[in-house]
Structure formats: C-alpha cells, structure tokens
Scaffold this active site. Sequence first.
Site, mmCIF file in Angstrom:
data_model
loop_
_atom_site.group_PDB
_atom_site.id
_atom_site.type_symbol
_atom_site.label_atom_id
_atom_site.label_comp_id
_atom_site.label_asym_id
_atom_site.label_seq_id
_atom_site.Cartn_x
_atom_site.Cartn_y
_atom_site.Cartn_z
ATOM 1 N N GLY A 67 0.819 -1.205 0.000
ATOM 2 C CA GLY A 67 0.000 0.000 0.000
ATOM 3 C C GLY A 67 0.844 1.241 0.000
ATOM 4 N N GLY B 34 -0.634 3.120 7.226
ATOM 5 C CA GLY B 34 -0.722 2.368 8.471
ATOM 6 C C GLY B 34 -0.142 0.971 8.411
ATOM 7 N N GLU C 162 -7.187 29.159 -14.117
ATOM 8 C CA GLU C 162 -8.009 28.231 -13.327
ATOM 9 C C GLU C 162 -9.422 28.144 -13.884
ATOM 10 O OE1 GLU C 162 -6.781 26.240 -11.241
ATOM 11 O OE2 GLU C 162 -4.824 27.206 -11.209
ATOM 12 N N HIS D 90 -9.546 25.753 -16.782
ATOM 13 C CA HIS D 90 -9.660 24.352 -16.351
ATOM 14 C C HIS D 90 -11.095 24.043 -15.934
ATOM 15 C CE1 HIS D 90 -5.499 23.254 -16.390
ATOM 16 N NE2 HIS D 90 -5.127 24.167 -15.501
HETATM 17 P P1 ADP Z 1 3.218 3.247 6.582
HETATM 18 O O1 ADP Z 1 4.047 2.274 7.353
HETATM 19 O O2 ADP Z 1 2.141 2.599 5.783
HETATM 20 O O3 ADP Z 1 3.982 4.225 5.780
HETATM 21 P P2 ADP Z 1 2.574 4.146 9.211
HETATM 22 O O4 ADP Z 1 2.069 2.877 9.784
HETATM 23 O O5 ADP Z 1 3.960 4.520 9.564
HETATM 24 O O6 ADP Z 1 2.422 4.138 7.640
HETATM 25 O O7 ADP Z 1 1.570 5.297 9.588
HETATM 26 C C1 ADP Z 1 1.990 6.544 10.007
HETATM 27 C C2 ADP Z 1 1.037 7.112 11.026
HETATM 28 O O8 ADP Z 1 -0.211 7.384 10.430
HETATM 29 C C3 ADP Z 1 0.736 6.180 12.159
HETATM 30 O O9 ADP Z 1 1.677 6.311 13.172
HETATM 31 C C4 ADP Z 1 -0.634 6.629 12.611
HETATM 32 O O10 ADP Z 1 -0.536 7.700 13.510
HETATM 33 C C5 ADP Z 1 -1.265 7.132 11.346
HETATM 34 N N1 ADP Z 1 -2.161 6.132 10.750
HETATM 35 C C6 ADP Z 1 -2.029 5.575 9.534
HETATM 36 N N2 ADP Z 1 -3.026 4.711 9.287
HETATM 37 C C7 ADP Z 1 -3.805 4.701 10.371
HETATM 38 C C8 ADP Z 1 -5.000 4.003 10.719
HETATM 39 N N3 ADP Z 1 -5.579 3.129 9.893
HETATM 40 N N4 ADP Z 1 -5.515 4.233 11.936
HETATM 41 C C9 ADP Z 1 -4.949 5.109 12.777
HETATM 42 N N5 ADP Z 1 -3.838 5.790 12.505
HETATM 43 C C10 ADP Z 1 -3.261 5.617 11.321
HETATM 44 ZN ZN ZN Z 2 -3.222 24.567 -14.938
#
Ligand code: ADP
Ligand code: ZN
Length: 677
Positions: free
Chosen positions: A247, A252, A471, A474
Amino acid sequence: MSENQQGEPQKDPFERNRKPKVPQMPKFNYYWIYAVIAVLFIALTFLPKNAAVKTTRIDFINRMLLAHDVEKVVVVNKSVAEIYLKKDAKGLDKYKELKDRRMLGEDVGPHYFFEIGDVTSFETDMRERQKGWPATQQVPIEYSTQNNYLGDFLFTWMLPIIILVGIWMFIMRRMTGGPAGGGQIFNIGKSRAQLFDKDGHVKTTFKDVAGLDEAKVEVMEIVDFLKNPKKYTNLGGKIPKGALLVGPPGTGKTLLAKAVAGEAGVPFFSLSGSDFVEMFVGVGASRVRDLFKQAKEKAPCIIFIDEIDAVGRARGKNLVQGGNDERENTLNQLLTEMDGFATDLGVIILAATNRPDILDSALLRPGRFDRQISIDKPDLNGRAEIFKVHLQPLKLAADVNPERLATQTAGFAGADIANICNEAALIAARKDKSSVDMQDFQDAVDRVIGGLEKKNKIISAEEKQIIAYHESGHAIVGWFLEGLDPLVKVSIVPRGVAALGYAQYLPKDQYLYTTEQLMNMMCMTLGGRAAEEIVFGRISTGAQNDLERITRMAYGMVTIYGMNERIGNVSFYDANQEYGFTKPYSDQTALMIDEEVRKLIETCYLKTKELLAEKREKLEELAQILLEKEILFQHDLQEILGVRPHDKVLEAAPAEVVEVIAEPASEGSQEAENPEA
Ligand code: ADP
Ligand code: ZN
C-alpha cells in the site's frame, strides 16, 4: 524469556541480559592512558635539559675556559657542548645561577650547555684558546651520541600509526552512522533492527488501527497462530512464514504490523530494507543473518521490514549497471534464511512495500511472502474512524465532527489525517484557544493540502488575473466535457512556495477509462493554457505542470494502452525497467510515436480552444468572480455555469477520493489523471 526481578535467572544461565549482581564499577576511561603517556613523554624530553644552564660560546670561553674552571666538555650529537665545571669552581659566586637548577641527586653535571654550530670550528677555537697551556690544564673534549629513543620512536613510528588509526576510526564511525548506528566498527555486520519487547513496549493493538477491516481479518490469523501455534500445527497445517503489506506510504502498514505484535504479545523487530544496504561487501548478508539469529532467540516474534523493495528488487535485470552484487547477496541471504527456519518456530515476517510489482518473484513464492495484504488509502468511513482515533487525545470544541472532516479529506492517508489533527491543535494553541474547533481543522486541512497559506505573498494584479483565467479555463472545460470528475473547489489563494492556485476534483471510483474520457481529461488539463492564450493572446510558464501531465498521458495512450490507430494494439509498458536504454521498437516506430503524440495533443488543444472560445462569456464571468472571491465551490460554479450537462448522478456520486490537481507550475500534490498509475 523475561528478566527475573530477583536477579536469579533460572532457566537459561547464558541469558544475555542478566543483571550483574555486583554494582558496576565506574567505567574506566581510556583517554587517561593517552594523558599519562603524553605527560611522561614531555617530562622525559624536557627535564634533563633543564638541569643544565644554557649559555653561549663567548660566555663559555671568557667566563669559564679562560678562568681554568672547566673540567671537561662533552659534545653531544655534534651539536651541543655540555660543560662540566671543576668541583671547586662551581661553588664560585660568578656561577650563582647554578644554584637555581632543578637537580635530582648529586650534582655531577653537566652544568652549562650551548649550541656549538660547527664542530670543526669549535675544535679549532678551543685549540687556539688553549695554546701554550700546560698539558694538565688542557680541557679534554669528549664526544657522545645520545639517542632520544623514546622521542624518535614516538615520532617516526607511533605518530603516523596513531594518525592512521584515528582517520580510520573517524571514517568507520561516519559510515556506520554515528554512535546511534552502533558506532563501534565491530558492529557493522550486526542487524540494525529496533526491538520492541513485549515487556512494555508494544502497546499498539487493533484498537489503534482504524479502518483496514479486511486487512485486520487477514492478519488476525497470524495473531492467532502466534498465540497458540499448536492448534494449527496439530492439524498439519502450515502457517505462512510471511505476509506482504502492500500500500501507499502513510496508510498504516507499520502500525498494523505493530498491532499484530501487540495483540499477540510477542516481541517486534522493526527495520527498513535500506538498513541492510551498506557500501561494504557482505555487510547486508551478515546483517540478515544476525537479524534472524536474534529473532530465533526471541521467538515467537515478528520481524517487520519496511520498504522491502530496497533489497527485494528483482535480481539481474538491470544490465546497464552491471547489477548490484551486494544487494543481490543480501536478497539471497534473506531468501535462504526464510527457507531455513521451520514454521513452527514462530518467527513471522511482515514486510511493507508500495511497489510489489518490482519485487523479485522468488520473494513471492510459497513459503516466503506468500500472502499479500493490500492496504489502500481509507475511504470515507475509514477516514472518519481514523479521525476518531486521532481526535481522542485532543481537547475538542463541540462543533468538531469527524464525519464532516472525513468528507473534506478525500484522498488522504492515515498519516496525513494524524498530521491534520496535530496541526489543528497547534493552530488552536497559537490562537490561545481553550479547545480545538472546526475552523482550526479547516485551516489545518488547507495547510496540509497546499502548504502554508501565504497571506503576504505579493502577487501583482496582472499575475493574479492570469492565474484566475487559467483556473477558470480548467474549470469550464472540466464542467462541459463528458466523463470528467466534477470539480469541488477552485482557489487562487497563493499557498506554499510555488502554488499559485489549485483546483480540487472529485473522482468517481473508476478503474477503466475510454479513449474519449482520456482525451477529455487532456482537454481539461490544457484548459488553463488555452484560456491564457485566448484571453491574453500570450501564454505563461504557469502551465508547466499541466503540460508535464499531458505529455505523460499522451505517451501512455499511444505506447501503453494501444489507443492509437497508427501504432496499433501494442503496449511497451516497462514495469521492471527491463529495457534500460534499449527500446523494444524500431526507430521508425519511435518516430511514429512522437508524431502521433504531437497530433493527439494538438487535436486536444484545438478542441479546448474551440470550447473556450464558445464559452468566452462564461469564462470572463467566472474569472471575475474568482478574482473577487478567491475561492469558489461547486455550488458557486453551478450558479454561474448552470447544471453540468453530462452529470446524471451528481447527487449520488460518492464523496470520495478527491484528488488535488495542483495548479500551475509544480505545486506539489497528486496527479489526478495519470493513466499509468
Ligand atoms: P506506513 O508504514 O504505511 O507508511 P505508518 O504505519 O507509519 O504508515 O503510519 C503513520 C502514522 O499514520 C501512524 O503512526 C498513525 O498515527 C497514522 N495512521 C495511519 N493509518 C492509520 C489508521 N488506519 N488508523 C490510525 N492511525 C493511522
Ligand atoms: Zn493549470
């Protein structure tokens, strides 16, 4: 294997982290050794010389030699004459400065010394002065060679070695990323994984992960397995060794992996794929080995490898570079280790990537990452839930509504939402409010979308007019052409460094696009430049970003999607960068492609100009209102332009996945209409 509070490890006498019973001695600081050596060195070099008094050749001859006070002269190293006075002479008044000398033990001399310069001339001089003296009174000259062994040794041998070692250590320290990265050179092959132990650290549970319901169901099985592996192995089933979380960033993935560890109550090793990669040969592989060794000791546990594409990229495809052997070795080691442990050991590997297509197929074979769990950007409900999670720690005003916030943040990932909540709190604090209200969230959303609002950014009236017409161009093309995403908001409030204005669209859930739709999209994207040309008769650099996208779309249509009659139904999509610098088509085809792309863009541009010329009045009206209000919403547009002609289901359209089309130039943000995506 948790630590025993009484300090008595019962099960495992070799437990690494056992607490020492004796209180630790204060650490011996090795710098003291250097200090002592330095002091000794200085003392040995300078002390003996201080015992004799420095004098000059003239003084020696006049005061001592001619007065017959000299016992003997010793020439040291052909450069220094040391003078020994007669026993009865040295007590004389004229030698009173001798009394100040620092002496250890009996005073045997030398008493004075001086630099002689040339030895031969000194000898001649002495002979001349003593001409005619009786033999008994002649002052003997002795010669001696004194080696300053210690000094020589230090300077000619030790010093260069010390300097070399110093430089080496400095470089090593740099390469291993300072003290935090295990500063000691001997740790270079050690894994850099961060360990979150079950004793206190992993507090994350599924409650902290909002949305992602399907993904949670998938990983639930892993949690269950880690909790009671017997249930599965008894039936002869095999639990996957690893799962790949796929993803975009910030959705998350790390959070979910951590939650799995938290739910199962097992240790969690977290590291990034790039942590394996080092410029030294063999380091990556040795880090992989070390990681798995540690993990086996801590089993059951979870290893989380973020951005696994850094090591897991397909092997041996890039012929131009000659291949990155070090990375391949690391990947091979990873594959070997994954094969090497039995499933019932309880080590589960979760890895994250947003490019599963470039991963080596060996990684995705059964027995390795045979599960792929896709984690997408959250939908409306998901966003509302993520908001709820992150609103919890804030002091909120009564008007804050997570559902409404969710509708305004289409296309945002979980990390963005967390960021918005934090920004809102900061904005409220700056205004000395006692709670965070909806307006603060609105400001935070605006800031995250377009960077900081630059109220004081000076834009000349003339430039502003160009932006407004651009703008509006567009907006009008997007309004009247078929199959385009409805526009939500047009803004000419300057934001950030380069953003002069932007338009926000509301894409439908759509995965397939027709040729006409893509061409209409190109028209809409060209609308800005076309409007500038029609209204002002000249064009500006403001369309650079638009043109970039159009070029990509046009080439995509011709070379990837087979949407050009002359080129035909072929696709030269190069997912794995297999082709490198060589193209899979002839020069004639390349020429044809270029011609067709030009023709396509030209057709679209003409169509756009035609449409805008036809709607010239509306264009003027819209631009004027935009200049006045700066921000226009969908209903404003509807008032000016009338109901969208091709919109059958405007009301029913799900308010989701709004993507920002940054305007003009390089105003950050996503590309809404990149058909390659
Ligand atoms: P990734 O590893 O996919 O890049 P992370 O897990 O590091 O993303 O997410 C970064 C932050 O975003 C998390 O620490 C959290 O605070 C927030 N976050 C992302 N997705 C969620 C979710 N589904 N629920 C709650 N917080 C989320
Ligand atoms: Zn433009």
